[in-house]
Each structure stands twice: as C-alpha cells, then as structure tokens.
Enzyme design. Sequence first.
Site, PDB file in Angstrom:
ATOM      1  N   ARG A 240       0.909  -1.025  -0.032  1.00  0.00           N
ATOM      2  CA  ARG A 240      -0.101   0.032   0.026  1.00  0.00           C
ATOM      3  C   ARG A 240       1.031   1.355  -0.050  1.00  0.00           C
ATOM      4  O   ARG A 240       1.714   1.429   0.713  1.00  0.00           O
ATOM      5  CB  ARG A 240      -0.854   0.093   1.306  1.00  0.00           C
ATOM      6  N   GLU A 269      -4.438   7.128  -4.779  1.00  0.00           N
ATOM      7  CA  GLU A 269      -4.760   6.318  -6.199  1.00  0.00           C
ATOM      8  C   GLU A 269      -6.090   6.857  -6.678  1.00  0.00           C
ATOM      9  O   GLU A 269      -7.204   7.022  -5.914  1.00  0.00           O
ATOM     10  CB  GLU A 269      -4.599   4.957  -6.198  1.00  0.00           C
ATOM     11  N   HIS A 287      -1.791  -0.206  -9.861  1.00  0.00           N
ATOM     12  CA  HIS A 287      -2.396  -1.073  -8.746  1.00  0.00           C
ATOM     13  C   HIS A 287      -2.762  -2.380  -9.482  1.00  0.00           C
ATOM     14  O   HIS A 287      -4.221  -2.517  -9.485  1.00  0.00           O
ATOM     15  CB  HIS A 287      -3.368  -0.402  -7.870  1.00  0.00           C
TER      16      HIS A 287
END
Length: 321
Positions: A240, A269, A287
């Site tokens: 993360r 994000e 991601h």
Amino acid sequence: MSKKAVVLVTRKLPVAVEARLERDYDARFNSEDKLYTSDELVRLAAGADAIIPCHTEKLTAEVIERLPDSVRSICSFSVGYDHIDLNAAKARGITVTNTPDVLSDATAEIAMLLLLGAARRAYEGEHAIRFGTWGDWSPTYQLGIQVTGKRLGILGMGRVGQIMAKRARGFDMEIHYYNRSRLSSELEAGAVYHEHLEQLLPQCDFLSIHCPATPETHHLLNAERIGLLPDGAILVNTARGAIVDDDALIAALRSGKLFAAGLDVFNNEPNIDPRYKELENIFMLPHIGSATRETRDAMGFRALDNLDAIVSGQEPLDRLA
Ligand code: DGY
C-alpha cells in the site's frame, strides 16, 4: 422457499463471480462500474444484508455509522482492509472478511516484475523504442543493476512475502526479512531474520514491501529509514502507498540515494503525487498486483465463501471483525 439475502456489490466483478452471486443472492450489481460516493453507498445499502466492497470504497467510521441496520456483513473483495474501519464495524456488530491467500502468487509476480523492471530500467527502454529515441547500440547505454545474487530484504514475511522470497531464490538472491514474529526455520528456508527493521535496511540491495497498511505501518519508510538503505538500493512496493512517505521516497530517487523504485501502489490513487511521473527511475504500474483472470475469480469466490458461511450461520474463514 426462503428469501435470498440482499447483497450490494459496489464494483463490477468477474463474470463467473457475478453469475454465482446472481444464482445464490438477491444481488444489486454495479454494471457500469461507477465509483460510488459515500452517500450513494449508504443509500444503495438500504435493505441490504451484506456489502461486497473493494478497496476503492472507503468504509470509514463515519460511513459505517450511517449504514442501515439491515447490513450485517461486509465481505471485501480484497486482502487489504485499510479501507474499512474494523473497530467501527465491530461496534455495530457487523462481520467483516477479506480474501487472503488467493492473490499471493499474482502479487508476488508483480513484485518480481517491478524489481526486475526497476533494476533494468524497463520504463526508459520501453519509452525509447516507442518514442523513437533509441540510438545505436552502445556498451554504456542504459546500464542497470544486476539482480542475480543480490540481497533482497522483505518487509513483512506473510503469504506474499514468502512467495516473493521463493521467486527471488530463482535469481540466487540472498533473502533477509523483518516481520513482527520470526518464521519457523522450515518457512524461513534459509532467509536471515532481523529483529528490527533498522537492522534489516542496511542489508538490502533491494527492499520489497509486503506488510499491511495499518496505523503502525503508516509512513514506516520515512526519510530516516530510507537513509539506512545502502546507497543505490532499489525499493519495490506492492502493498500500500501509505507505508511509504512520498516526500522521502521522491527525494531519495531524485538525489540518487536510491537507484530506482518499482511501484504498483500509491497514496491517493489514482491521483498520485505528480512528482512521481517526472522521474525516469521509477517503474510504475496502476495497482494491478492481483489483476489476473484466475486471481480475480478466486478473490470473488473467496469473498462469496465467506458470505455463504455468514448467511448460513457458520464462522467465515477470513473474519477480520
Ligand atoms: C487487495 O486485495 O488488497 C488488492 O490491493 C486489491 O484491492
């Protein structure tokens, strides 16, 4: 025939997962895959027994407090659970589950891709071909860092970290790790355990982050700790963004303290710190650690296994709250 449980599914899920939902539940799908605001989510949850969110839905204490009383469970389509306030869920008696195990291989694959891509300057090479700046071959053109035989530090030796170690051994890498608790020697498989992160960092030619984002790991990789890495080290993050302090990482990449970084996850994000895009020594992905067909199906089925258990009064496999 008993009434089917009502499930709010916040994002568009793989076809096979939605088919199972359709068969077994009264599912409210999001066929346009629209990102719901918190207000929309609370409104759409009216009368729902359960919610299947992704990490894109921020189930903060404030949102959980506003959920209708009908909602008894939140079965997240994710292994990470930093988007859900577990204490708030517990306080309301809402069961929360996640989807561990099934995405470990896919995530370790992406970590290895980032490690290799950062070390061998994949972004610059790709860019040179696509944008026509590739000149003649030269003995000194685009020199990267060799991976084979180097030391890999793993921060968080859980499921993904252990698979990453296995893959890295295929490159004859020497594995070091820091974890809250030491693994058995069988699971360590020769990896060197460091009792403190500060002891691990100076040993890392490469550092790969595999710990969860929690209040304790927030900005764990700050300027001081990045400073403990050897000069020219490479940092990889598939966990993360919140574990890394953006200012510290960007400064280290700009100064050359770090040779490069491989990043699949970011703070905020998809509106990431724009300074990342200006740096050539980062290999970035959006991601997609768990984004394989096989894994996304498996994540959906795991979330549904948890939901099935809860609905039938059994203990779910992956209870978080
Ligand atoms: C996870 O499962 O936590 C992945 O990051 C996708 O949400």
